[in-house]
Enzyme design. Structure first.
Site, short mmCIF file in Angstrom:
data_model
loop_
_atom_site.label_atom_id
_atom_site.label_comp_id
_atom_site.label_asym_id
_atom_site.label_seq_id
_atom_site.Cartn_x
_atom_site.Cartn_y
_atom_site.Cartn_z
N LYS A 102 12.49 53.80 54.63
CA LYS A 102 11.59 54.23 55.70
C LYS A 102 10.39 53.27 55.78
N TYR A 136 21.24 60.22 64.81
CA TYR A 136 20.44 61.10 63.93
C TYR A 136 19.84 62.25 64.73
N ILE A 167 26.19 71.23 51.46
CA ILE A 167 26.01 72.42 52.31
C ILE A 167 27.23 72.70 53.17
N VAL A 203 8.94 43.86 61.08
CA VAL A 203 8.47 44.78 62.14
C VAL A 203 9.45 44.68 63.30
N LYS A 250 20.75 66.32 64.81
CA LYS A 250 19.70 67.29 64.43
C LYS A 250 19.47 68.28 65.58
N THR A 254 13.03 68.04 63.45
CA THR A 254 12.24 66.82 63.68
C THR A 254 11.76 66.71 65.13
N ASP A 255 10.63 66.04 65.32
CA ASP A 255 10.14 65.77 66.68
C ASP A 255 11.11 64.88 67.46
N GLU A 256 12.00 64.17 66.74
CA GLU A 256 12.91 63.24 67.43
C GLU A 256 13.90 63.96 68.35
N THR A 301 27.14 66.58 58.03
CA THR A 301 26.09 67.37 57.38
C THR A 301 25.33 68.23 58.40
N LYS A 323 23.44 67.66 47.44
CA LYS A 323 24.65 66.85 47.23
C LYS A 323 24.35 65.60 46.40
N LEU A 324 23.08 65.23 46.30
CA LEU A 324 22.66 63.96 45.66
C LEU A 324 23.36 62.77 46.31
P1 NAD Z 1 15.72 62.64 52.42
O1 NAD Z 1 16.72 61.69 53.00
O2 NAD Z 1 14.67 62.11 51.50
O3 NAD Z 1 16.46 63.82 51.65
C1 NAD Z 1 17.57 64.48 52.16
C2 NAD Z 1 18.18 65.29 51.01
O4 NAD Z 1 19.30 66.02 51.53
C3 NAD Z 1 18.68 64.43 49.85
O5 NAD Z 1 18.27 64.99 48.62
C4 NAD Z 1 20.19 64.47 50.01
O6 NAD Z 1 20.89 64.32 48.78
C5 NAD Z 1 20.39 65.85 50.60
N1 NAD Z 1 21.63 65.99 51.36
C6 NAD Z 1 22.10 65.15 52.33
N2 NAD Z 1 23.27 65.60 52.80
C7 NAD Z 1 23.56 66.74 52.12
C8 NAD Z 1 24.62 67.67 52.17
N3 NAD Z 1 25.64 67.50 53.02
N4 NAD Z 1 24.57 68.75 51.35
C9 NAD Z 1 23.54 68.92 50.49
N5 NAD Z 1 22.51 68.06 50.38
C10 NAD Z 1 22.51 66.99 51.21
O7 NAD Z 1 15.07 63.37 53.68
P2 NAD Z 1 13.59 63.89 53.98
O8 NAD Z 1 12.83 62.81 54.61
O9 NAD Z 1 13.08 64.61 52.80
O10 NAD Z 1 13.92 64.96 55.14
C11 NAD Z 1 14.19 66.32 54.84
C12 NAD Z 1 14.37 67.10 56.14
O11 NAD Z 1 13.19 66.97 56.94
C13 NAD Z 1 15.52 66.60 57.00
O12 NAD Z 1 16.16 67.72 57.57
C14 NAD Z 1 14.85 65.76 58.08
O13 NAD Z 1 15.61 65.74 59.26
C15 NAD Z 1 13.55 66.51 58.24
N6 NAD Z 1 12.41 65.72 58.72
C16 NAD Z 1 12.08 64.54 58.09
C17 NAD Z 1 10.96 63.82 58.53
C18 NAD Z 1 10.55 62.52 57.89
O14 NAD Z 1 9.67 61.84 58.41
N7 NAD Z 1 11.11 62.14 56.74
C19 NAD Z 1 10.21 64.31 59.61
C20 NAD Z 1 10.59 65.51 60.23
C21 NAD Z 1 11.68 66.20 59.76
O1 DAU Z 2 9.68 61.56 63.61
C1 DAU Z 2 10.30 62.18 62.51
C2 DAU Z 2 11.35 61.26 61.96
O2 DAU Z 2 10.65 60.19 61.34
C3 DAU Z 2 12.28 61.92 60.97
O3 DAU Z 2 13.00 62.93 61.63
C4 DAU Z 2 13.25 60.89 60.36
O4 DAU Z 2 14.06 61.49 59.37
C5 DAU Z 2 12.43 59.79 59.73
O5 DAU Z 2 13.28 58.78 59.24
C6 DAU Z 2 11.45 59.20 60.75
O6 DAU Z 2 12.14 58.45 61.77
P1 DAU Z 2 11.58 57.04 62.30
O7 DAU Z 2 12.70 56.29 62.89
O8 DAU Z 2 10.36 57.20 63.12
O9 DAU Z 2 11.13 56.43 60.87
P2 DAU Z 2 11.30 54.98 60.21
O10 DAU Z 2 10.49 55.00 58.96
O11 DAU Z 2 12.72 54.53 60.15
O12 DAU Z 2 10.56 54.06 61.27
C7 DAU Z 2 9.21 54.28 61.67
C8 DAU Z 2 8.87 53.27 62.74
O13 DAU Z 2 8.83 51.97 62.14
C9 DAU Z 2 9.89 53.17 63.85
O14 DAU Z 2 9.24 52.89 65.07
C10 DAU Z 2 10.76 51.98 63.44
C11 DAU Z 2 9.77 51.08 62.73
N1 DAU Z 2 10.35 50.25 61.65
C12 DAU Z 2 11.08 50.85 60.67
C13 DAU Z 2 11.64 50.11 59.67
C14 DAU Z 2 12.47 50.78 58.58
C15 DAU Z 2 10.10 48.87 61.63
O15 DAU Z 2 9.41 48.33 62.48
N2 DAU Z 2 10.66 48.15 60.60
C16 DAU Z 2 11.43 48.69 59.63
O16 DAU Z 2 11.93 47.94 58.75
#
Ligand code: NAD
Ligand code: DAU
Length: 336
Positions: free
Chosen positions: A188, A149, A61, A205, A153, A125-127, A101, A35-36
Site C-alpha cells: 500500500k 476489488y 470464510i 508515483v 466489495k 470501503t469508500d471505493e 472471498t 486464512k493467513l
Molecule cells: P489486509 O489485506 O491487511 O488483511 C486482510 C486479512 O483478511 C488478512 O489477514 C487475510 O489473511 C484475511 N483473508 C483474506 N481472504 C480471506 C479468506 N478468504 N478467509 C479468511 N481470511 C481471509 O486488509 P486491511 O487493509 O486490514 O482491510 C480489512 C478490511 O477493511 C477489508 O474488508 C477492506 O476491504 C476494508 N477496508 C480497508 C481499507 C484500507 O485502507 N486498508 C479502507 C476501507 C476498508
Molecule cells: O479507499 C479505501 C481503500 O484504500 C481500501 O478499500 C483498499 O483496500 C486500500 O488498498 C486503499 O485503496 P487505494 O487504491 O486508494 O490504496 P493504495 O495504497 O493502493 O494507493 C493509494 C494511492 O496511491 C492511489 O491513488 C494509488 C497511489 N499509488 C499507490 C501505490 C501502491 C502510487 O502512486 N504508487 C504506488 O506504488
C-alpha cells in the site's frame, strides 16, 4: 461484561488493530478466523496471542466447516467481517481470489449469521462509490465501483443488504476511507513509500500523483466499526472517513522529509489502469452515534514513520519474501 466476537480477517492490518482494541481496552472475548494469505500474519496479533480472552483459528470464510468450527469454539454474539483481498493493483492483475472471498465468503458468513441468530457487521470501503471530483459521498450515493476489488466489495455489500431485506438479518455495513498506521502490508502507498525511502529505493508515483485520498488512522476506523456494531441501527450503512484529504504526491513528499530521503528518489511511473481520481466521505451519520476521528494526518504519519523505523523485525521477513516477486511483477524492477 464485554461482547463475544468472531472477527474474520483479524490477522490483517485493520482487523488486528480492532482485535487488539477490543481485547486489551474493552474486555471483549475475540475469536479470529483468518486464512493467513500473504497479507495475514499471526505476528500482527502477538500482543493478544496469549490473552485468555483471545483465540486464533486458521481458516477461510468461504469454507462453511471452518466458519462452523469458529462459531462453535467462540459462541459469538456477532460476526465482524474484515476478511478480504484488499490491494487494488493485485485485483487488476489477479482478480480470482477477490471474487471467491468477497462473493462466496460473505455469503457463507451471512448464512452462518442467519443460522445462529448473530448480529453481523461487514467492513466495506469508500471505493464502492467510485471516484468523486468534487463534494463528498454520503451513504445514499449510488454504487459505481471501478476496479475488480471495489466491484466485488460492492457485490458483498449488496448481498448483505439482501439478507437484511429478505431474511431480516440484523446486519450493518461500515465503509471506511484510506487507512494508514502500524502493521500495514508494504504494497500500500504509505508503507511502501516509507520502506523504499528508508532503503534508498525509488518512490514510484502513479501518473501525475494528483489523485486525492481521504486518510484515516487505523485506530480511528477500528473505533468507528465498534461504534457501528454497538450503536448502529441494523440494516443501515455508515461511512467513516478521515479528517484530512491529501494528493498522493504531497504524502510522498512528507514521507521524504520525515525519513530524510531525497526528492530525487521520487519517480513518476505508468498510471494504474482505471485509477480513481479522488475519494471523499461524509461521516455525519456515524458522528451522530458519538464517533469522531482523533488522529490528524500530520501527527499520524509521523508516528507511522517512527513505527516502521523501530519495527524492522516486522517488515524484514516480508521484504525478503513473496513481496519481492510481487514488486518485480508490479513495478518491473527489483528492490535493493
Ligand atoms: P489486509 O489485506 O491487511 O488483511 C486482510 C486479512 O483478511 C488478512 O489477514 C487475510 O489473511 C484475511 N483473508 C483474506 N481472504 C480471506 C479468506 N478468504 N478467509 C479468511 N481470511 C481471509 O486488509 P486491511 O487493509 O486490514 O482491510 C480489512 C478490511 O477493511 C477489508 O474488508 C477492506 O476491504 C476494508 N477496508 C480497508 C481499507 C484500507 O485502507 N486498508 C479502507 C476501507 C476498508
Ligand atoms: O479507499 C479505501 C481503500 O484504500 C481500501 O478499500 C483498499 O483496500 C486500500 O488498498 C486503499 O485503496 P487505494 O487504491 O486508494 O490504496 P493504495 O495504497 O493502493 O494507493 C493509494 C494511492 O496511491 C492511489 O491513488 C494509488 C497511489 N499509488 C499507490 C501505490 C501502491 C502510487 O502512486 N504508487 C504506488 O506504488
Amino acid at each position: 461484561m464485554g461482547m463475544k466476537l468472531l472477527v474474520c480477517g483479524g490477522a490483517g492490518f485493520i482487523g488486528s488493530t480492532y482485535a487488539r482494541q477490543r481485547v486489551l481496552e474493552h474486555g471483549d472475548e475475540v475469536t479470529v478466523l483468518d486464512k493467513l494469505t500473504y497479507a495475514g500474519r499471526e505476528e500482527n496479533l502477538r500482543e493478544v496471542a496469549e490473552h485468555p480472552s483471545f483465540r486464533f483459528m486458521r481458516g477461510a470464510i468461504e469454507d462453511p466447516a471452518a466458519v462452523s468450527a469458529a462459531i462453535a469454539g467462540g459462541s459469538p454474539e456477532a460476526i465482524v467481517n474484515f476478511a478480504a483481498e484488499t490491494h487494488v493493483d493485485r485485483s487488476i492483475s489477479e482478480p480470482d481470489a477477490f471474487v471467491a472471498t468477497h462473493a462466496l465468503g460473505t455469503y457463507v458468513l451471512l448464512e452462518a449469521a442467519r443460522e445462529h441468530g448473530l448480529r453481523y457487521l461487514q467492513v466495506s470501503t469508500d471505493e464502492v462509490y467510485g471516484s468523486i471530483e468534487q463534494g463528498t459521498f454520503t451513504e445514499d450515493s449510488p454504487l459505481r465501483p471501478s476496479s475488480p476489488y471495489s466491484a466485488t466489495k460492492a457485490g458483498a455489500d449488496l448481498l448483505v443488504q439482501a439478507y437484511v431485506h429478505t431474511y431480516g438479518l440484523p446486519a450493518l455495513i461500515c465503509r471506511g476511507s484510506n487507512n494508514y498506521g502500524p502493521y500495514q502490508y508494504p504494497e500500500k502507498l504509505i508503507p511502501l513509500m516509507i520502506l523504499n525511502a528508508l532503503h534508498g529505493d525509488s518512490l514510484p508515483v502513479y501518473g501525475d500523483g494528483m489523485q486525492v485520498r481521504n486518510w484515516i488512522h487505523c485506530s480511528d476506523f477500528a473505533r468507528a466499526i465498534a461504534h457501528v456494531l454497538e450503536r448502529g441501527v441494523p440494516g443501515e450503512v455508515y461511512n467513516a472517513g478521515g479528517p484530512d484529504e491529501q494528493p498522493n504526491i504531497e504524502v510522498v513528499r512528507r514521507i521524504v522529509a520525515l525519513t530524510g530521503a531525497s526528492d530525487a528518489q521520487i519517480e513518476h511511473v505508468t498510471d494504474r489502469p482505471g485509477h480513481d481520481r479522488r475519494y471523499s466521505l461524509s461521516s455525519q451519520k456515524v458522528r451522530a452515534l458519538g464517533w469522531s476521528p482523533q488522529v490528524r494526518f500530520d501527527d499520524g504519519l509521523e508516528r507511522t514513520v517512527a513505527w516502521y523505523r523501530e519495527n524492522s523485525w516486522w517488515w524484514e521477513p516480508i521484504r525478503s519474501g513473496e513481496y519481492r516477486a510481487y514488486y518485480e511483477r508490479q513495478y518491473g524492477r527489483a528492490l535493493s
